[in-house]
Design an enzyme around this catalytic site. Structure first.
Site, PDB file in Angstrom:
ATOM      1  N   GLU A  59      66.640 -66.191 -18.595  1.00  0.00           N
ATOM      2  CA  GLU A  59      66.993 -64.986 -19.347  1.00  0.00           C
ATOM      3  C   GLU A  59      68.229 -64.287 -18.788  1.00  0.00           C
ATOM      4  O   GLU A  59      68.450 -63.106 -19.038  1.00  0.00           O
ATOM      5  CB  GLU A  59      65.799 -64.037 -19.368  1.00  0.00           C
ATOM      6  N   SER A  72      60.627 -63.273 -23.013  1.00  0.00           N
ATOM      7  CA  SER A  72      61.527 -63.605 -24.118  1.00  0.00           C
ATOM      8  C   SER A  72      60.977 -64.701 -25.025  1.00  0.00           C
ATOM      9  O   SER A  72      61.728 -65.367 -25.731  1.00  0.00           O
ATOM     10  CB  SER A  72      62.920 -64.010 -23.593  1.00  0.00           C
ATOM     11  N   TYR A 128      67.001 -61.745 -29.939  1.00  0.00           N
ATOM     12  CA  TYR A 128      68.320 -61.400 -29.431  1.00  0.00           C
ATOM     13  C   TYR A 128      69.478 -61.692 -30.366  1.00  0.00           C
ATOM     14  O   TYR A 128      70.611 -61.364 -30.038  1.00  0.00           O
ATOM     15  CB  TYR A 128      68.542 -62.107 -28.085  1.00  0.00           C
ATOM     16  N   ARG A 152      56.871 -51.898 -21.341  1.00  0.00           N
ATOM     17  CA  ARG A 152      56.723 -52.142 -22.779  1.00  0.00           C
ATOM     18  C   ARG A 152      55.525 -53.042 -22.977  1.00  0.00           C
ATOM     19  O   ARG A 152      55.439 -54.115 -22.377  1.00  0.00           O
ATOM     20  CB  ARG A 152      57.969 -52.811 -23.356  1.00  0.00           C
ATOM     21  N   ASP A 158      53.182 -55.265 -25.592  1.00  0.00           N
ATOM     22  CA  ASP A 158      53.176 -55.957 -26.873  1.00  0.00           C
ATOM     23  C   ASP A 158      51.740 -56.053 -27.382  1.00  0.00           C
ATOM     24  O   ASP A 158      50.832 -56.452 -26.631  1.00  0.00           O
ATOM     25  CB  ASP A 158      53.781 -57.350 -26.719  1.00  0.00           C
ATOM     26  N   GLU A 206      50.596 -58.666 -23.922  1.00  0.00           N
ATOM     27  CA  GLU A 206      51.210 -58.726 -22.592  1.00  0.00           C
ATOM     28  C   GLU A 206      52.013 -57.460 -22.363  1.00  0.00           C
ATOM     29  O   GLU A 206      52.222 -56.659 -23.283  1.00  0.00           O
ATOM     30  CB  GLU A 206      52.112 -59.954 -22.456  1.00  0.00           C
ATOM     31  N   ASN A 218      55.599 -55.854 -20.220  1.00  0.00           N
ATOM     32  CA  ASN A 218      56.880 -56.182 -19.597  1.00  0.00           C
ATOM     33  C   ASN A 218      57.276 -55.044 -18.670  1.00  0.00           C
ATOM     34  O   ASN A 218      57.363 -53.892 -19.098  1.00  0.00           O
ATOM     35  CB  ASN A 218      57.942 -56.394 -20.680  1.00  0.00           C
ATOM     36  N   GLY A 270      63.810 -55.171 -22.097  1.00  0.00           N
ATOM     37  CA  GLY A 270      65.192 -55.411 -22.484  1.00  0.00           C
ATOM     38  C   GLY A 270      65.881 -54.125 -22.909  1.00  0.00           C
ATOM     39  O   GLY A 270      65.264 -53.204 -23.440  1.00  0.00           O
TER      40      GLY A 270
END
Length: 313
Positions: free
Chosen positions: A16, A152, A222, A261, A263, A276, A278, A282
């Site tokens: 990443e 990602s 992205y 963050r 999900d 999950e 993070n 990002g």
């Protein structure tokens, strides 16, 4: 206090890397817009000498992938006695390992899809065909396959037919030595970012993700224009409240700090399922935390500045 020297740490050598560099440039620009002296640095062989010779007031890590999210870089920053934004190393290690994170948030009362986590050695030792058959018997179809560590959506895929599972496992093992196979939950995919303000974690508006082909993969994440992001998410008020509460619960249960963050999937009955979390969200032009910051009426640069200043409180 005034920030006199800030380092934004990006890049590294994970899969990443390019996304991390884009995140780093976005945070750097946002801080510079507030006239904060900031330097964008790569996580390379010159970094430690630079930090030791000219210690910054604080570091804002936006490293994605293993070194950025498994706690190792933060361990080194602790050795250097450098302040930094984000979770401490132990919490990073727990959150980065998806099966462990799922177990802890389940204990905290959150729903999470039934799953198994299997290293690739199991398929070699017990026979791939037999293991794949047992996965389908135990979890049913459809399934979601992804590496137990990483981000990602690299190596992730949805399996609708038994014949697709073998290829999904091969794709997963290209990015890690262990796979998490979950029961696929139909519903609305949302991401809820959490930032700590005034010492308390606060959830930002949920971002709904409508990806082409129903898989929010690396390209969808992205490449601008490939995915539709709706903020706030189109959820019933009670479901939206449960989603934001779930993100704060996950943040606390995993011992995270400053920002995260989470999900989630909200099923047709309005039930929220944790997928999950993070620890280094990002910050690119298509990333979810900056979108939520904007919809909440906040300025990204001011949020980043306040998180840096919080390291001195």
């Amino acid at each position: 206090m005034e920030l006199g020297h800030v380092v934004v740490l990006a890049g590294g050598l994970s899969y990443e890397r390019e996304v991390s560099l884009r995140s780093g440039r976005r945070v750097t620009d946002a801080l510079r817009a507030l006239d904060i002296p900031v330097e964008l640095r790569d996580a390379d062989a010159t970094l430690l000498d630079s930090l030791a010779d000219d210690p910054p007031d604080a570091v804002f890590p936006v490293l994605h992938g293993a070194a950025g999210e498994d706690g190792s870089i933060r361990d080194v920053l602790d050795l250097l006695d450098v302040r930094y934004v984000g979770a401490r190393p132990d919490a990073c290690r727990v959150a980065f390992d998806k099966p462990t994170a799922k177990s802890l948030v389940r204990r905290a009362g959150l729903r999470t899809p039934e799953s198994v986590a299997l290293p690739k050695e199991v398929f070699h030792d017990l026979g791939a065909a037999s293991v794949l058959d047992q996965i389908i018997r135990g979890l049913g179809l459809p399934l979601f396959v992804k590496p137990t560590r990483g981000g990602s959506a690299l190596g992730a895929s949805v399996v609708h037919e038994p014949s697709e599972l073998s290829a999904a496992m091969v794709g997963c093992f290209a990015y890690g030595d262990s796979a998490l196979v979950e029961r696929y939950i139909e519903g609305t995919e949302v991401a809820v970012s959490v930032i700590e303000r005034h010492g308390r974690p606060e959830a930002l508006p949920a971002v709904e993700i409508v990806a082409p082909g129903a898989l929010y993969n690396y390209t969808a994440r992205y490449d601008a224009g490939d995915t539709e992001f709706i903020t706030p998410a189109r959820l019933a008020p009670d479901a939206a409240e449960r989603a934001t509460a779930a993100a704060v619960t996950a943040h606390r249960a995993l011992g995270l700090r400053d920002l995260s963050r989470t999900d989630l999937i909200v099923d047709p009955d309005g039930e929220v399922h944790f997928l999950e979390v993070n620890v280094a969200p990002g910050m690119t032009e298509t990333s979810l935390l900056p979108r939520a910051v904007s919809v909440a009426g906040l300025d990204l640069g001011e949020v980043c500045r306040d998180l840096l200043l919080a390291q001195f409180s």
